[in-house]
Every structure is written in C-alpha cells, then in structure tokens.
Write a protein that holds these residues in place. Structure first.
Motif, PDB file in Angstrom:
ATOM      1  N   ASN A  80       2.800  -4.864  -2.362  1.00  0.00           N
ATOM      2  CA  ASN A  80       2.155  -5.027  -1.060  1.00  0.00           C
ATOM      3  C   ASN A  80       1.001  -4.038  -0.912  1.00  0.00           C
ATOM      4  N   TYR A  81       1.150  -2.872  -1.543  1.00  0.00           N
ATOM      5  CA  TYR A  81       0.079  -1.874  -1.465  1.00  0.00           C
ATOM      6  C   TYR A  81      -1.199  -2.415  -2.094  1.00  0.00           C
ATOM      7  N   LEU A  82      -1.069  -3.149  -3.197  1.00  0.00           N
ATOM      8  CA  LEU A  82      -2.261  -3.718  -3.830  1.00  0.00           C
ATOM      9  C   LEU A  82      -2.932  -4.716  -2.893  1.00  0.00           C
ATOM     10  N   VAL A  83      -2.150  -5.560  -2.243  1.00  0.00           N
ATOM     11  CA  VAL A  83      -2.715  -6.555  -1.324  1.00  0.00           C
ATOM     12  C   VAL A  83      -3.477  -5.856  -0.198  1.00  0.00           C
ATOM     13  N   GLN A  84      -2.895  -4.800   0.339  1.00  0.00           N
ATOM     14  CA  GLN A  84      -3.564  -4.039   1.400  1.00  0.00           C
ATOM     15  C   GLN A  84      -4.873  -3.440   0.896  1.00  0.00           C
ATOM     16  N   THR A  85      -4.843  -2.929  -0.325  1.00  0.00           N
ATOM     17  CA  THR A  85      -6.043  -2.348  -0.929  1.00  0.00           C
ATOM     18  C   THR A  85      -7.097  -3.422  -1.162  1.00  0.00           C
ATOM     19  N   ALA A  86      -6.666  -4.594  -1.622  1.00  0.00           N
ATOM     20  CA  ALA A  86      -7.584  -5.706  -1.865  1.00  0.00           C
ATOM     21  C   ALA A  86      -8.279  -6.135  -0.572  1.00  0.00           C
ATOM     22  N   VAL A  87      -7.526  -6.219   0.502  1.00  0.00           N
ATOM     23  CA  VAL A  87      -8.100  -6.622   1.791  1.00  0.00           C
ATOM     24  C   VAL A  87      -9.152  -5.614   2.246  1.00  0.00           C
ATOM     25  N   ARG A  88      -8.889  -4.349   2.048  1.00  0.00           N
ATOM     26  CA  ARG A  88      -9.867  -3.316   2.417  1.00  0.00           C
ATOM     27  C   ARG A  88     -11.154  -3.478   1.602  1.00  0.00           C
ATOM     28  N   ASN A  89     -11.008  -3.849   0.334  1.00  0.00           N
ATOM     29  CA  ASN A  89     -12.175  -4.082  -0.512  1.00  0.00           C
ATOM     30  C   ASN A  89     -12.957  -5.304  -0.038  1.00  0.00           C
ATOM     31  N   ILE A  90     -12.249  -6.376   0.253  1.00  0.00           N
ATOM     32  CA  ILE A  90     -12.911  -7.602   0.716  1.00  0.00           C
ATOM     33  C   ILE A  90     -13.655  -7.355   2.023  1.00  0.00           C
ATOM     34  N   GLU A  91     -13.066  -6.557   2.891  1.00  0.00           N
ATOM     35  CA  GLU A  91     -13.677  -6.262   4.188  1.00  0.00           C
ATOM     36  C   GLU A  91     -14.852  -5.288   4.072  1.00  0.00           C
ATOM     37  N   GLY A  92     -15.061  -4.729   2.887  1.00  0.00           N
ATOM     38  CA  GLY A  92     -16.183  -3.831   2.689  1.00  0.00           C
ATOM     39  C   GLY A  92     -15.891  -2.388   3.031  1.00  0.00           C
ATOM     40  N   GLU A  93     -14.616  -2.067   3.269  1.00  0.00           N
ATOM     41  CA  GLU A  93     -14.245  -0.692   3.607  1.00  0.00           C
ATOM     42  C   GLU A  93     -14.297   0.222   2.380  1.00  0.00           C
ATOM     43  N   ILE A  94     -13.952  -0.349   1.213  1.00  0.00           N
ATOM     44  CA  ILE A  94     -13.935   0.437  -0.018  1.00  0.00           C
ATOM     45  C   ILE A  94     -14.545  -0.383  -1.150  1.00  0.00           C
ATOM     46  N   THR A  95     -15.072   0.298  -2.149  1.00  0.00           N
ATOM     47  CA  THR A  95     -15.620  -0.364  -3.335  1.00  0.00           C
ATOM     48  C   THR A  95     -14.507  -0.646  -4.330  1.00  0.00           C
ATOM     49  N   PHE A  96     -14.832  -1.370  -5.390  1.00  0.00           N
ATOM     50  CA  PHE A  96     -13.850  -1.595  -6.454  1.00  0.00           C
ATOM     51  C   PHE A  96     -13.466  -0.275  -7.116  1.00  0.00           C
ATOM     52  N   GLU A  97     -14.449   0.601  -7.278  1.00  0.00           N
ATOM     53  CA  GLU A  97     -14.163   1.907  -7.879  1.00  0.00           C
ATOM     54  C   GLU A  97     -13.170   2.680  -7.023  1.00  0.00           C
ATOM     55  N   GLN A  98     -13.359   2.640  -5.711  1.00  0.00           N
ATOM     56  CA  GLN A  98     -12.447   3.333  -4.805  1.00  0.00           C
ATOM     57  C   GLN A  98     -11.065   2.688  -4.796  1.00  0.00           C
ATOM     58  N   ALA A  99     -11.038   1.369  -4.908  1.00  0.00           N
ATOM     59  CA  ALA A  99      -9.752   0.663  -4.957  1.00  0.00           C
ATOM     60  C   ALA A  99      -8.950   1.113  -6.175  1.00  0.00           C
ATOM     61  N   ASN A 100      -9.621   1.209  -7.316  1.00  0.00           N
ATOM     62  CA  ASN A 100      -8.939   1.654  -8.534  1.00  0.00           C
ATOM     63  C   ASN A 100      -8.492   3.102  -8.422  1.00  0.00           C
ATOM     64  N   ALA A 101      -9.315   3.934  -7.793  1.00  0.00           N
ATOM     65  CA  ALA A 101      -8.949   5.341  -7.608  1.00  0.00           C
ATOM     66  C   ALA A 101      -7.742   5.480  -6.686  1.00  0.00           C
ATOM     67  N   LEU A 102      -7.688   4.651  -5.651  1.00  0.00           N
ATOM     68  CA  LEU A 102      -6.553   4.675  -4.725  1.00  0.00           C
ATOM     69  C   LEU A 102      -5.260   4.276  -5.437  1.00  0.00           C
ATOM     70  N   LEU A 103      -5.360   3.274  -6.306  1.00  0.00           N
ATOM     71  CA  LEU A 103      -4.181   2.841  -7.059  1.00  0.00           C
ATOM     72  C   LEU A 103      -3.703   3.938  -8.003  1.00  0.00           C
ATOM     73  N   GLN A 104      -4.652   4.595  -8.653  1.00  0.00           N
ATOM     74  CA  GLN A 104      -4.297   5.681  -9.560  1.00  0.00           C
ATOM     75  C   GLN A 104      -3.574   6.791  -8.807  1.00  0.00           C
ATOM     76  N   SER A 105      -4.120   7.162  -7.659  1.00  0.00           N
ATOM     77  CA  SER A 105      -3.516   8.210  -6.837  1.00  0.00           C
ATOM     78  C   SER A 105      -2.147   7.794  -6.309  1.00  0.00           C
ATOM     79  N   TYR A 106      -2.045   6.530  -5.905  1.00  0.00           N
ATOM     80  CA  TYR A 106      -0.787   6.019  -5.347  1.00  0.00           C
ATOM     81  C   TYR A 106       0.348   6.144  -6.363  1.00  0.00           C
ATOM     82  N   TYR A 107       0.076   5.766  -7.602  1.00  0.00           N
ATOM     83  CA  TYR A 107       1.144   5.801  -8.611  1.00  0.00           C
ATOM     84  C   TYR A 107       1.386   7.200  -9.164  1.00  0.00           C
TER      85      TYR A 107
END
Length: 269
Positions: free
Chosen positions: A40-67
């Motif tokens: 579910n965390y990935l889906v939330q991150t994906a939605v933030r990317n689609i909405e323009g809140e974060i870039t793909f680079e930031q999405a990947n960084a968030l996932l790295q930090s999350y795990y």
C-alpha cells in the motif's frame, strides 16, 4: 473488490497524469509475472508522483528509506523487490528514450534490478531450468549459457532487418509474437527475464506506432508469461507443439490503440 487507485488517472484529460497513471498501473501489474505483490505504501507513493508532488527520483528515494527503516525479516517476503522494481519500471515507461539494441535490453535489466540481484545487467554464465505451472512442472529449454550473447545478437539483427511494410495487422502480430517469444526464450539473465522483456517490448512497440496505454500488460501479466512459455514448449510424443496463438490473442488487444505505420517505416529506426 478494492477500487483501482489508478482508474481515474487513466481517464484524465491531462496527458502528464494520464501517462503516469498508465506507467504505474502497468509497472505494478507486471510484478504478477513472478507472483509478487506490491505494498500500500508503494501505491501511496505512486499517487504522489502522479499528482506532481514528487519526482520519480524522489519516489525511489522514499522507497529506499522506507525499507531501511522497515526491513523485511521474512526471506520469502519479496514485497520490497516488487515495490522497488515497480517504481523503476514506472520511471522507464515514462521515458521516451529507447534504442533497439542488445545493450538497451541489458541496460533495462540493470536499471530494474541493481541492488536486488547481484547479477543485474549481466548475462548468466550457467544453464537453467524452471518448473512451469502451465506445463505441470516441466521446464522450457532455455538458451545455452555459452551461446547467449551470440543468440541475443542474432535475434536483434534479424528483427532489425525485418520490414513490416505492407503487412496486415494479423501478420504483424504473428511476427511480433515470434520475436518476443524468442527473445524471452533465450533467458539471458538468471532472474528477472520476463519483467525485463515486457518493459523492452512495450517500449519497442511504441517505436512501431503502438501506443501501449491500455490494460493488457497491467491486468494480464500472468497470462503474458504463460503465453511465452507455451510459445516455447514441445512434447511431440504427446502431440504438444509450441504455438504463438496465445501470445497473438494477447497482442490483438493492442488493435484498438494501433497507429498506422508510416509506409516507409522499418524496425529499429
């Protein structure tokens, strides 16, 4: 049934959100080829990317930090892999750059699996077998480790010389099914072959005029993998012959989003 979080985005009139919605939807759906599910965390991150809140680079960084903060203790839990690879696929599918070369194919694998597989982007140096559900546990005969580079180069060269000019849609689809099934059968990598092949194939189809923005890869990833298996399996004593018919049925779903090829267009251009 849970509502698809990307459904509304794929109906968006704003191209940026629509294209990202399709990219994430496909990326997450493709994890099913290896029986993986995203969080579910990935889906939330994906939605933030689609909405323009974060870039793909930031999405990947968030996932790295999350795990890093929430390490997975169960060795059989591959959610982290599914999340990270899905995010990387979404990014690749959102990029327009592409070259029809063996190096591009190897590069896609490296980009998807760096930090996940030690052999990311490397051609395997050992032979493999895999028990296939659709074959009742039997394996496809994959490419020999000593011939993988030569086989890969040959298939690319043959496809690059092939002309789709004046072919009917059925003829195009039959040839594309043959090409992708042969590419997959080589099984260049130790793991991650189907996801790599799917990403490469989607980007290749776009160069041919297919706007791959429907649900076929997202919703039918498991079917796609089994169709690849059936396209490469023979058991003549039991009357079983390899066939691309299932792949062709899969690819016929692209017809509604096909753009007519330029009369002088050939592959690899």
């Amino acid at each position: 049934m849970n509502r698809d979080p990307f459904e509304e985005y794929m109906k968006e009139s704003e191209p940026g959100k629509r294209d990202k919605g399709y990219a994430w939807h496909t990326a997450i759906g493709l994890q099913a080829v290896d029986g993986l599910k995203t969080s579910n965390y990935l889906v939330q991150t994906a939605v933030r990317n689609i909405e323009g809140e974060i870039t793909f680079e930031q999405a990947n960084a968030l996932l790295q930090s999350y795990y890093e903060q929430n390490p997975v203790s169960d060795l059989n839990d591959r959610t982290e892999e599914a999340d990270k690879v899905a995010a990387r696929i979404a990014r690749l599918l959102s990029e327009k750059a592409f070259s029809f070369t063996p190096n591009e194919y190897l590069s896609i694998h490296r980009k998807l699996f760096t930090g996940i597989y030690s052999h990311a982007g490397c051609i395997r140096d050992y032979n493999i077998t895999k028990k296939e559900w659709v074959l009742n546990g039997t394996t496809v005969l994959y490419g020999s480790a000593t011939e993988l580079q030569a086989t890969l180069d040959y298939d690319f060269s043959q496809e690059k010389m092939f002309s789709y000019k004046n072919l009917t849609m059925n003829e195009m689809i039959h040839h594309l099914a043959l090409f992708v099934s042969r590419l997959w059968q080589i099984h260049v990598f130790g793991e991650g072959n189907t996801r790599t092949t799917a990403v490469f194939f989607i980007k290749y189809l776009r160069t041919l005029g297919f706007e791959v923005t429907n649900d076929i890869f997202a919703k039918n990833a498991w079917y796609f993998r089994n169709a690849l298996v059936r396209a490469n399996y023979n058991d003549l004593k039991n009357g079983i012959h390899e066939t691309t018919e299932y792949l062709e049925l899969f690819l016929h779903n692209l017809r509604s989003v096909y753009k007519e090829l330029h009369a002088d267009r050939e592959t690899g251009c």
